[in-house]
Design a protein around this motif. Structure first.
Motif, PDB file in Angstrom:
ATOM      1  N   GLU A 219      10.128   2.019  -1.605  1.00  0.00           N
ATOM      2  CA  GLU A 219       8.710   2.222  -1.296  1.00  0.00           C
ATOM      3  C   GLU A 219       8.146   0.977  -0.648  1.00  0.00           C
ATOM      4  OE1 GLU A 219       6.386   3.445  -4.650  1.00  0.00           O
ATOM      5  OE2 GLU A 219       7.546   5.280  -4.935  1.00  0.00           O
ATOM      6  N   GLU A 220       7.216   1.180   0.282  1.00  0.00           N
ATOM      7  CA  GLU A 220       6.506   0.079   0.938  1.00  0.00           C
ATOM      8  C   GLU A 220       5.043   0.478   1.091  1.00  0.00           C
ATOM      9  OE1 GLU A 220       7.476  -2.989   2.066  1.00  0.00           O
ATOM     10  OE2 GLU A 220       9.491  -2.673   1.269  1.00  0.00           O
TER      11      GLU A 220
ATOM     12  N   THR B  55       1.202   4.415   0.629  1.00  0.00           N
ATOM     13  CA  THR B  55       2.579   4.043   0.331  1.00  0.00           C
ATOM     14  C   THR B  55       3.556   4.955   1.055  1.00  0.00           C
ATOM     15  OG1 THR B  55       1.902   3.289  -1.861  1.00  0.00           O
ATOM     16  CG2 THR B  55       4.243   3.710  -1.540  1.00  0.00           C
ATOM     17  N   PHE B  56       4.491   4.333   1.751  1.00  0.00           N
ATOM     18  CA  PHE B  56       5.615   5.063   2.333  1.00  0.00           C
ATOM     19  C   PHE B  56       6.704   5.139   1.270  1.00  0.00           C
ATOM     20  CE2 PHE B  56       3.688   3.678   6.338  1.00  0.00           C
ATOM     21  CZ  PHE B  56       3.849   4.811   7.124  1.00  0.00           C
ATOM     22  N   LYS B  57       7.282   6.307   1.093  1.00  0.00           N
ATOM     23  CA  LYS B  57       8.409   6.479   0.180  1.00  0.00           C
ATOM     24  C   LYS B  57       9.598   6.972   1.000  1.00  0.00           C
ATOM     25  CE  LYS B  57      10.076   8.635  -3.981  1.00  0.00           C
ATOM     26  NZ  LYS B  57       9.839   9.541  -5.085  1.00  0.00           N
ATOM     27  N   PHE B  58      10.709   6.285   0.878  1.00  0.00           N
ATOM     28  CA  PHE B  58      11.925   6.587   1.622  1.00  0.00           C
ATOM     29  C   PHE B  58      12.995   7.054   0.650  1.00  0.00           C
ATOM     30  CE2 PHE B  58       9.578   3.128   3.529  1.00  0.00           C
ATOM     31  CZ  PHE B  58       9.467   3.506   4.859  1.00  0.00           C
TER      32      PHE B  58
ATOM     33  N   ALA C 163       5.412   6.522  13.064  1.00  0.00           N
ATOM     34  CA  ALA C 163       4.486   7.255  12.201  1.00  0.00           C
ATOM     35  C   ALA C 163       3.074   6.755  12.485  1.00  0.00           C
ATOM     36  CB  ALA C 163       4.835   7.046  10.736  1.00  0.00           C
ATOM     37  N   LYS C 164       2.123   7.662  12.432  1.00  0.00           N
ATOM     38  CA  LYS C 164       0.720   7.324  12.642  1.00  0.00           C
ATOM     39  C   LYS C 164       0.023   7.365  11.286  1.00  0.00           C
ATOM     40  CE  LYS C 164      -3.352   9.150  14.973  1.00  0.00           C
ATOM     41  NZ  LYS C 164      -3.823  10.231  15.850  1.00  0.00           N
ATOM     42  N   ILE C 165      -0.768   6.329  10.994  1.00  0.00           N
ATOM     43  CA  ILE C 165      -1.471   6.330   9.715  1.00  0.00           C
ATOM     44  C   ILE C 165      -2.980   6.335   9.943  1.00  0.00           C
ATOM     45  CG2 ILE C 165       0.409   5.116   8.560  1.00  0.00           C
ATOM     46  CD1 ILE C 165      -1.650   2.727   8.382  1.00  0.00           C
TER      47      ILE C 165
ATOM     48  N   CYS D 259      11.218  10.565   4.665  1.00  0.00           N
ATOM     49  CA  CYS D 259      10.144   9.598   4.482  1.00  0.00           C
ATOM     50  C   CYS D 259       8.853  10.369   4.258  1.00  0.00           C
ATOM     51  CB  CYS D 259      10.018   8.706   5.717  1.00  0.00           C
ATOM     52  SG  CYS D 259       8.603   7.584   5.627  1.00  0.00           S
ATOM     53  N   GLU D 260       8.089   9.919   3.262  1.00  0.00           N
ATOM     54  CA  GLU D 260       6.771  10.491   2.976  1.00  0.00           C
ATOM     55  C   GLU D 260       5.742   9.366   3.020  1.00  0.00           C
ATOM     56  OE1 GLU D 260       6.961  12.149  -0.935  1.00  0.00           O
ATOM     57  OE2 GLU D 260       8.086  13.896  -0.277  1.00  0.00           O
ATOM     58  N   PHE D 261       4.503   9.733   3.343  1.00  0.00           N
ATOM     59  CA  PHE D 261       3.393   8.791   3.272  1.00  0.00           C
ATOM     60  C   PHE D 261       2.316   9.428   2.430  1.00  0.00           C
ATOM     61  CE2 PHE D 261      -0.600   6.943   4.959  1.00  0.00           C
ATOM     62  CZ  PHE D 261      -0.377   5.632   4.585  1.00  0.00           C
ATOM     63  N   ASN D 262       1.989   8.806   1.320  1.00  0.00           N
ATOM     64  CA  ASN D 262       1.017   9.343   0.357  1.00  0.00           C
ATOM     65  C   ASN D 262       1.337  10.787  -0.016  1.00  0.00           C
ATOM     66  OD1 ASN D 262      -0.315   6.911   0.332  1.00  0.00           O
ATOM     67  ND2 ASN D 262      -1.905   7.531   1.762  1.00  0.00           N
TER      68      ASN D 262
END
Length: 108
Positions: free
Chosen positions: A101-102, A85-88, A78-80, A52-55
């Motif tokens: 993606e979400e 965008t989260f990419k799974f 996860a802390k934002i 999982c990635e975020f940005n």
């Protein structure tokens, strides 16, 4: 494996908030240890990697083994600090990658 992965996370969150993220993907997760009706070994076919990635930045990743059940469920936090965008991605033994993606917004 044709079903879209299910992702559960809020549509918005406060800056610095820790989110609980839940994922579920449809997959047979064949361990390679069972035999078919003719006695031949059914080839291994599992999702062996989840990420999982975020940005564009890594958030969580894990390796999966044959003992994982069909339709693997993965939950993590996860802390934002910003909207994004989260990419799974789920990677199968044969190199197939299932992605989803979400987006998440910051609360005003």
């Amino acid at each position: 494996m044709a079903d879209k992965p299910r992702i559960k996370l809020p549509k918005e969150a406060a800056k610095g908030e820790v989110l609980q993220i839940k994922t579920l993907v449809s997959h047979v997760m064949e361990s390679g240890q069972r035999k078919d009706a003719q006695g031949k070994t059914i080839p291994r076919k599992i999702i062996n990697k989840f990420a999982c990635e975020f940005n564009g930045q890594p958030v969580f990743a894990c390796a999966l083994e044959p003992a994982i059940s069909a339709n693997p469920y993965i939950q993590f936090d996860a802390k934002i600090d910003e909207a994004g965008t989260f990419k799974f991605s789920w990677t199968d033994d044969d190199g197939t990658v299932i992605t989803a993606e979400e987006k998440i917004a910051l609360k005003a």
